[in-house]
Scaffold this active site. Structure first.
Site, PDB file in Angstrom:
ATOM      1  N   ASP A  76       0.802  -1.250   0.023  1.00  0.00           N
ATOM      2  CA  ASP A  76      -0.028   0.014   0.066  1.00  0.00           C
ATOM      3  C   ASP A  76       0.936   1.286  -0.100  1.00  0.00           C
ATOM      4  OD1 ASP A  76      -2.109   1.405   0.072  1.00  0.00           O
ATOM      5  OD2 ASP A  76      -2.574   1.252   2.134  1.00  0.00           O
ATOM      6  N   GLU A 116      -2.891  10.358   0.946  1.00  0.00           N
ATOM      7  CA  GLU A 116      -3.972   9.315   0.568  1.00  0.00           C
ATOM      8  C   GLU A 116      -4.771   8.626   1.729  1.00  0.00           C
ATOM      9  OE1 GLU A 116      -5.892   5.515  -0.808  1.00  0.00           O
ATOM     10  OE2 GLU A 116      -4.361   5.742   0.621  1.00  0.00           O
ATOM     11  N   GLU A 117      -4.035   8.364   2.764  1.00  0.00           N
ATOM     12  CA  GLU A 117      -4.302   7.640   3.856  1.00  0.00           C
ATOM     13  C   GLU A 117      -5.058   8.767   4.582  1.00  0.00           C
ATOM     14  OE1 GLU A 117      -4.556   4.556   3.838  1.00  0.00           O
ATOM     15  OE2 GLU A 117      -2.912   3.962   2.641  1.00  0.00           O
ATOM     16  N   ASP A 162      -2.552   1.085  -6.808  1.00  0.00           N
ATOM     17  CA  ASP A 162      -2.599   0.904  -5.411  1.00  0.00           C
ATOM     18  C   ASP A 162      -2.737  -0.527  -4.924  1.00  0.00           C
ATOM     19  OD1 ASP A 162      -2.671   2.000  -2.847  1.00  0.00           O
ATOM     20  OD2 ASP A 162      -4.777   2.624  -3.082  1.00  0.00           O
TER      21      ASP A 162
END
Length: 193
Positions: A76, A116-117, A162
Site C-alpha cells: 500500500d 491518501e491515507e 494501489d
C-alpha cells in the site's frame, strides 16, 4: 514518520529529475483530524512541451498513519511507487530515442500523490488529501495547450496504482467507460509475456 517522508520525497524527485523528467512539486497544508499537516504531491512529466499528457500514471507516496505501531506500507504505497520509478527508468531511454527520431511526441506524466491515507477514520474529508488538492488546483489552472477548459479537464486517462505487490494480483476496472482501455492494457500485458 517525518524523516522517512522527506527521504521518500527526495528520492522520487531526485530519481525523476535524474532521468530528465520535468518535476513539479505541489506543496500545501492539509487540515486533518490531527491539525495542519504539510504535504507535497510530486508531478513528473516526460516531454511536457509535447502537449497535454496522453496518460497520467499515479500512486500515493504516503503510508498509513498509525500512532500505536509502525505500519509497513509495502503493498500500500511502496510497491506501486517502486513500479512507477522502475517503469520510468526502463521507459526513459526508449522515450528519448523515439522523441529524437520523431521530433515530437505527446507528454507522459507520473503523479505521486501525498496524503491518501486517513489520519483517523477514512471519510470524504479524512483521506485523499493530495488528490483532492491537486484536482482543485488544476480545476482553476488553464489548460496549457488548449485541450480542455482547465488543466484538470485536459487529463485524458488517470491510471491509479494501489495495493499492488502481491505475486498474483487480481486487477479490475472501476467504471464502465474505462473497460475498453483496461482491455487494451490487458492485451499489451499478454503480448509482453
Amino acid at each position: 514518520g517525518r524523516p522517512g517522508w522527506e527521504k521518500t520525497q527526495e528520492y522520487i524527485t531526485g530519481t525523476m529529475r535524474g532521468l530528465g523528467w520535468v518535476v513539479e512539486e505541489d506543496k500545501f497544508e492539509a487540515d486533518t483530524p490531527l491539525g495542519k499537516v504539510a504535504m507535497r504531491n510530486v508531478i513528473a512529466s516526460f516531454h511536457p512541451e509535447g502537449g497535454e499528457c496522453i496518460v497520467d500514471v499515479s500512486a500515493h507516496l504516503d503510508s498509513k498513519y498509525e500512532p500505536h505501531y509502525e505500519f509497513l506500507g509495502a503493498t500500500d504505497s511502496a510497491a506501486p511507487v517502486g513500479m512507477m520509478l522502475a517503469a520510468a527508468q526502463v521507459l526513459t531511454p526508449a522515450l528519448q530515442t523515439h522523441l529524437a527520431a520523431a521530433g515530437d511526441m505527446p507528454c507522459l506524466r507520473m503523479v505521486f500523490f501525498d496524503g491518501e491515507e486517513a489520519y483517523a477514520e477514512w471519510s470524504d474529508t479524512d483521506s485523499t488529501y493530495g488528490a483532492r488538492h491537486l484536482a482543485a488546483e488544476w480545476a482553476k489552472s488553464p489548460a496549457r495547450f488548449g485541450e480542455g477548459a482547465s488543466r484538470l479537464a485536459s487529463m485524458r486517462t488517470l491510471m491509479l496504482l494501489d495495493l499492488l505487490g502481491n505475486p498474483r494480483p487480481s486487477l479490475t476496472w472501476q467504471f464502465g467507460n474505462t473497460k475498453p482501455l483496461f482491455a487494451r492494457m490487458q492485451s499489451v500485458e499478454q503480448r509482453m509475456r
